[in-house]
Design a protein around this motif. Structure first.
Motif, mmCIF file in Angstrom:
data_model
loop_
_atom_site.group_PDB
_atom_site.id
_atom_site.type_symbol
_atom_site.label_atom_id
_atom_site.label_comp_id
_atom_site.label_asym_id
_atom_site.label_seq_id
_atom_site.Cartn_x
_atom_site.Cartn_y
_atom_site.Cartn_z
ATOM 1 N N LEU A 93 42.703 43.604 44.690
ATOM 2 C CA LEU A 93 42.177 42.334 45.185
ATOM 3 C C LEU A 93 41.103 41.762 44.269
ATOM 4 O O LEU A 93 40.962 40.539 44.157
ATOM 5 C CB LEU A 93 41.611 42.520 46.598
ATOM 6 N N HIS A 94 40.349 42.634 43.611
ATOM 7 C CA HIS A 94 39.302 42.156 42.702
ATOM 8 C C HIS A 94 39.865 41.627 41.378
ATOM 9 O O HIS A 94 39.108 41.085 40.570
ATOM 10 C CB HIS A 94 38.299 43.282 42.418
ATOM 11 N N LYS A 95 41.157 41.775 41.162
ATOM 12 C CA LYS A 95 41.772 41.247 39.943
ATOM 13 C C LYS A 95 42.402 39.876 40.164
ATOM 14 O O LYS A 95 42.810 39.228 39.202
ATOM 15 C CB LYS A 95 42.836 42.228 39.441
ATOM 16 N N ILE A 96 42.498 39.433 41.421
ATOM 17 C CA ILE A 96 43.075 38.118 41.725
ATOM 18 C C ILE A 96 41.959 37.079 41.649
ATOM 19 O O ILE A 96 40.953 37.202 42.379
ATOM 20 C CB ILE A 96 43.733 38.121 43.113
ATOM 21 N N ILE A 98 40.821 33.829 42.597
ATOM 22 C CA ILE A 98 40.085 33.183 43.681
ATOM 23 C C ILE A 98 39.835 34.160 44.821
ATOM 24 O O ILE A 98 38.777 34.156 45.438
ATOM 25 C CB ILE A 98 40.864 31.945 44.187
ATOM 26 N N VAL A 99 40.804 35.007 45.069
ATOM 27 C CA VAL A 99 40.704 35.960 46.172
ATOM 28 C C VAL A 99 39.522 36.901 45.983
ATOM 29 O O VAL A 99 38.820 37.248 46.944
ATOM 30 C CB VAL A 99 42.017 36.767 46.310
ATOM 31 N N LYS A 100 39.273 37.333 44.734
ATOM 32 C CA LYS A 100 38.217 38.331 44.505
ATOM 33 C C LYS A 100 36.840 37.796 44.891
ATOM 34 O O LYS A 100 35.995 38.551 45.390
ATOM 35 C CB LYS A 100 38.223 38.784 43.053
ATOM 36 N N ILE A 102 36.100 35.509 47.270
ATOM 37 C CA ILE A 102 35.995 35.463 48.736
ATOM 38 C C ILE A 102 35.932 36.871 49.308
ATOM 39 O O ILE A 102 35.066 37.199 50.126
ATOM 40 C CB ILE A 102 37.180 34.689 49.334
ATOM 41 N N TYR A 103 36.848 37.737 48.865
ATOM 42 C CA TYR A 103 36.949 39.083 49.422
ATOM 43 C C TYR A 103 35.691 39.903 49.152
ATOM 44 O O TYR A 103 35.161 40.578 50.048
ATOM 45 C CB TYR A 103 38.167 39.791 48.835
ATOM 46 N N SER A 104 35.189 39.855 47.927
ATOM 47 C CA SER A 104 34.012 40.659 47.587
ATOM 48 C C SER A 104 32.782 40.211 48.364
ATOM 49 O O SER A 104 31.982 41.043 48.810
ATOM 50 C CB SER A 104 33.739 40.592 46.080
ATOM 51 N N SER A 105 32.630 38.892 48.557
ATOM 52 C CA SER A 105 31.477 38.381 49.302
ATOM 53 C C SER A 105 31.529 38.818 50.760
ATOM 54 O O SER A 105 30.541 39.309 51.316
ATOM 55 C CB SER A 105 31.419 36.852 49.211
#
Length: 215
Positions: A93-96, A98-100, A102-105
């Motif tokens: 997920l951290h390699k995508i 825009i997703v990374k 949102i997901y990391s936050s």
């Protein structure tokens, strides 16, 4: 007449609001469950569409399924294989692009709030806000970090000051620890105090109560 109307309102209003909140939560979970069933119809054979439609009509089934899914996920995440799989998923997920972001936050916030080893919302304090001489209740969320922490090298605390009567919005402050008064009341008691706009005051701690009696 007015006295009796107010007395009746005080009896029914908390019950009505409780039922309304529970109904909203159940409706949200049932709606999410129905959405998942609808999405699954696209990949399942047509013969399974009829039973899926019947499942949508079962009230409360979404809550049971969601709670069961959370329990199973927790069991999966608690063993070594599950932890390895989750780490691989986080890496992916951290390699995508825009997703990374949102997901990391969201993950950082959720880990801080719900981790048993975290400091978020573990303590209620008194702090002067919005001006000197005016006090409000705040919650300790940790210590300043990142660039802000580099400038605030002394003993500072990160505080969340909730608004009244809706504590889900508020203000973020970084103040010296010496300007904060620690409270013995629990986080739940402090939230009740805030939501009630100071009407429902928590009981005095045993030490303060004894001091007042002897004072």
């Amino acid at each position: 007449m007015k006295k009796y109307l107010i007395a009746g309102l005080l009896v029914w209003l908390p019950l009505a609001i409780t039922i309304w909140v529970l109904h909203a939560i159940l409706g949200m979970l049932d709606g999410l469950f129905a959405t998942l069933l609808t999405a699954s119809q696209a990949v399942l054979p047509e013969a399974a569409h009829g039973p899926l439609e019947m499942l949508k009509q079962v009230p409360g089934l979404g809550v049971i399924v969601m709670v069961s899914a959370l329990l199973l996920t927790g069991v999966f995440a608690a063993n070594m294989f599950g932890q390895w799989a989750l780490r691989q998923g986080n890496v992916l997920l951290h390699k995508i692009p825009i997703v990374k972001s949102i997901y990391s936050s969201v993950k950082q916030v959720s880990d801080t709030l719900f981790s048993t080893s975290g400091n978020a919302f573990r303590e209620a304090v008194l702090v002067q806000y919005p001006r000197e001489g005016s006090w409000t209740i705040a919650f300790v969320t940790g210590r300043p970090g990142g660039e802000a922490g580099e400038y605030l090298r002394d003993d500072y605390l990160s505080l969340y000051v909730p608004t009244t009567p809706n504590p889900t919005s508020g203000f973020f402050l970084m103040v010296p620890r010496k300007d904060v008064i620690e409270l013995a009341m629990s986080v739940d008691e402090a939230l009740k105090y805030i939501i009630s706009m100071g009407v429902v005051a928590p009981p005095l701690p045993v030490v303060l109560a004894a001091r007042n009696q002897h004072g």
